[in-house]
Design a protein around this motif. Sequence first.
Motif, short mmCIF file in Angstrom:
data_model
loop_
_atom_site.label_atom_id
_atom_site.label_comp_id
_atom_site.label_asym_id
_atom_site.label_seq_id
_atom_site.Cartn_x
_atom_site.Cartn_y
_atom_site.Cartn_z
N SER A 64 -16.70 -3.42 -15.39
CA SER A 64 -17.57 -2.30 -15.06
C SER A 64 -16.84 -1.25 -14.21
CB SER A 64 -18.84 -2.77 -14.36
OG SER A 64 -18.57 -3.25 -13.07
N TYR A 65 -15.76 -1.65 -13.55
CA TYR A 65 -14.97 -0.73 -12.73
C TYR A 65 -13.61 -0.41 -13.35
CZ TYR A 65 -18.17 -1.21 -8.81
OH TYR A 65 -19.27 -1.17 -8.01
N LYS A 66 -13.43 -0.72 -14.61
CA LYS A 66 -12.12 -0.59 -15.26
C LYS A 66 -11.51 0.80 -15.10
CE LYS A 66 -10.02 -2.37 -19.41
NZ LYS A 66 -10.28 -2.96 -20.71
N LYS A 67 -12.33 1.83 -15.17
CA LYS A 67 -11.83 3.20 -15.11
C LYS A 67 -11.88 3.79 -13.70
CE LYS A 67 -13.03 3.98 -19.88
NZ LYS A 67 -13.91 4.62 -20.83
N SER A 68 -12.34 3.02 -12.74
CA SER A 68 -12.45 3.51 -11.37
C SER A 68 -11.08 3.56 -10.71
CB SER A 68 -13.36 2.60 -10.55
OG SER A 68 -13.35 2.99 -9.20
N GLU A 69 -10.83 4.62 -9.99
CA GLU A 69 -9.58 4.75 -9.24
C GLU A 69 -9.77 4.28 -7.80
OE1 GLU A 69 -6.81 7.39 -10.00
OE2 GLU A 69 -7.30 7.48 -12.13
N GLU A 70 -11.04 4.12 -7.38
CA GLU A 70 -11.33 3.77 -5.99
C GLU A 70 -11.52 2.28 -5.76
OE1 GLU A 70 -14.65 6.06 -4.68
OE2 GLU A 70 -13.77 7.93 -5.33
N ILE A 71 -11.97 1.58 -6.77
CA ILE A 71 -12.26 0.16 -6.63
C ILE A 71 -11.10 -0.65 -7.22
CG2 ILE A 71 -13.85 -1.71 -7.22
CD1 ILE A 71 -15.13 0.43 -5.46
N LYS A 72 -10.53 -1.52 -6.41
CA LYS A 72 -9.44 -2.39 -6.85
C LYS A 72 -9.83 -3.84 -6.61
CE LYS A 72 -6.91 1.16 -7.73
NZ LYS A 72 -7.06 1.71 -9.03
N PHE A 73 -9.42 -4.71 -7.49
CA PHE A 73 -9.73 -6.13 -7.38
C PHE A 73 -8.47 -6.91 -7.05
CE2 PHE A 73 -13.40 -4.75 -9.60
CZ PHE A 73 -14.38 -5.69 -9.32
N VAL A 74 -8.61 -7.87 -6.16
CA VAL A 74 -7.55 -8.83 -5.87
C VAL A 74 -8.20 -10.20 -6.02
CG1 VAL A 74 -5.96 -9.74 -4.16
CG2 VAL A 74 -6.41 -7.27 -4.27
N GLU A 75 -7.69 -10.98 -6.94
CA GLU A 75 -8.22 -12.32 -7.16
C GLU A 75 -7.26 -13.34 -6.58
OE1 GLU A 75 -10.10 -13.30 -11.02
OE2 GLU A 75 -9.38 -11.30 -11.57
N TYR A 76 -7.82 -14.32 -5.90
CA TYR A 76 -7.03 -15.43 -5.38
C TYR A 76 -7.52 -16.70 -6.06
CZ TYR A 76 -5.15 -18.97 -2.31
OH TYR A 76 -4.50 -20.07 -1.83
N ASP A 77 -6.67 -17.35 -6.80
CA ASP A 77 -7.01 -18.58 -7.49
C ASP A 77 -6.50 -19.75 -6.65
OD1 ASP A 77 -7.35 -20.77 -9.13
OD2 ASP A 77 -6.61 -19.75 -10.93
N ALA A 78 -7.42 -20.39 -5.96
CA ALA A 78 -7.05 -21.48 -5.06
C ALA A 78 -6.42 -22.66 -5.82
CB ALA A 78 -8.27 -21.96 -4.30
N TRP A 79 -6.82 -22.87 -7.06
CA TRP A 79 -6.26 -23.97 -7.85
C TRP A 79 -4.77 -23.78 -8.09
CZ3 TRP A 79 -8.79 -28.23 -8.11
CH2 TRP A 79 -10.17 -28.24 -8.08
N LYS A 80 -4.35 -22.55 -8.29
CA LYS A 80 -2.93 -22.29 -8.54
C LYS A 80 -2.08 -22.57 -7.31
CE LYS A 80 -3.53 -18.84 -12.14
NZ LYS A 80 -3.35 -17.44 -12.52
N HIS A 81 -2.69 -22.56 -6.14
CA HIS A 81 -1.96 -22.73 -4.88
C HIS A 81 -2.36 -24.00 -4.14
CE1 HIS A 81 -0.44 -18.68 -5.43
NE2 HIS A 81 -1.67 -18.30 -5.72
N SER A 82 -3.03 -24.92 -4.84
CA SER A 82 -3.57 -26.10 -4.17
C SER A 82 -2.48 -27.02 -3.57
CB SER A 82 -4.45 -26.91 -5.13
OG SER A 82 -3.70 -27.36 -6.23
N ASP A 83 -1.28 -26.96 -4.11
CA ASP A 83 -0.20 -27.81 -3.59
C ASP A 83 0.70 -27.08 -2.60
OD1 ASP A 83 -1.00 -30.05 -5.02
OD2 ASP A 83 0.15 -29.43 -6.80
#
Length: 86
Positions: A64-83
């Motif tokens: 829904s924010y794909k074309k927005s220049e103001e809203i940015k997403f940062v995802e943290y996947d805890a599973w990828k860093h569990s070790d």
Amino acid sequence: MKFILDNKIDLYQPDNDLLGTKIYSDTLKKIIDGSEESDKSLSIGIFGEWGSGKSSIITSLKESYKKSEEIKFVEYDAWKHSDDSF
């Protein structure tokens, strides 16, 4: 046998909201859009059981924010860093 694939889905596509989670994506969008009026930033965490639709909520919200220049997403996947050691 019939298998259900564990894929992220776009809840804004017709008939994709099988888990009834679109309301959460819509509510988060309203909260984020309302925060633009203030000078505060947001950190949003989504918690739930495996398979409850968390990834689908995020996928739909990002779309829904794909074309927005103001809203940015940062995802943290805890599973990828569990070790990892902190």
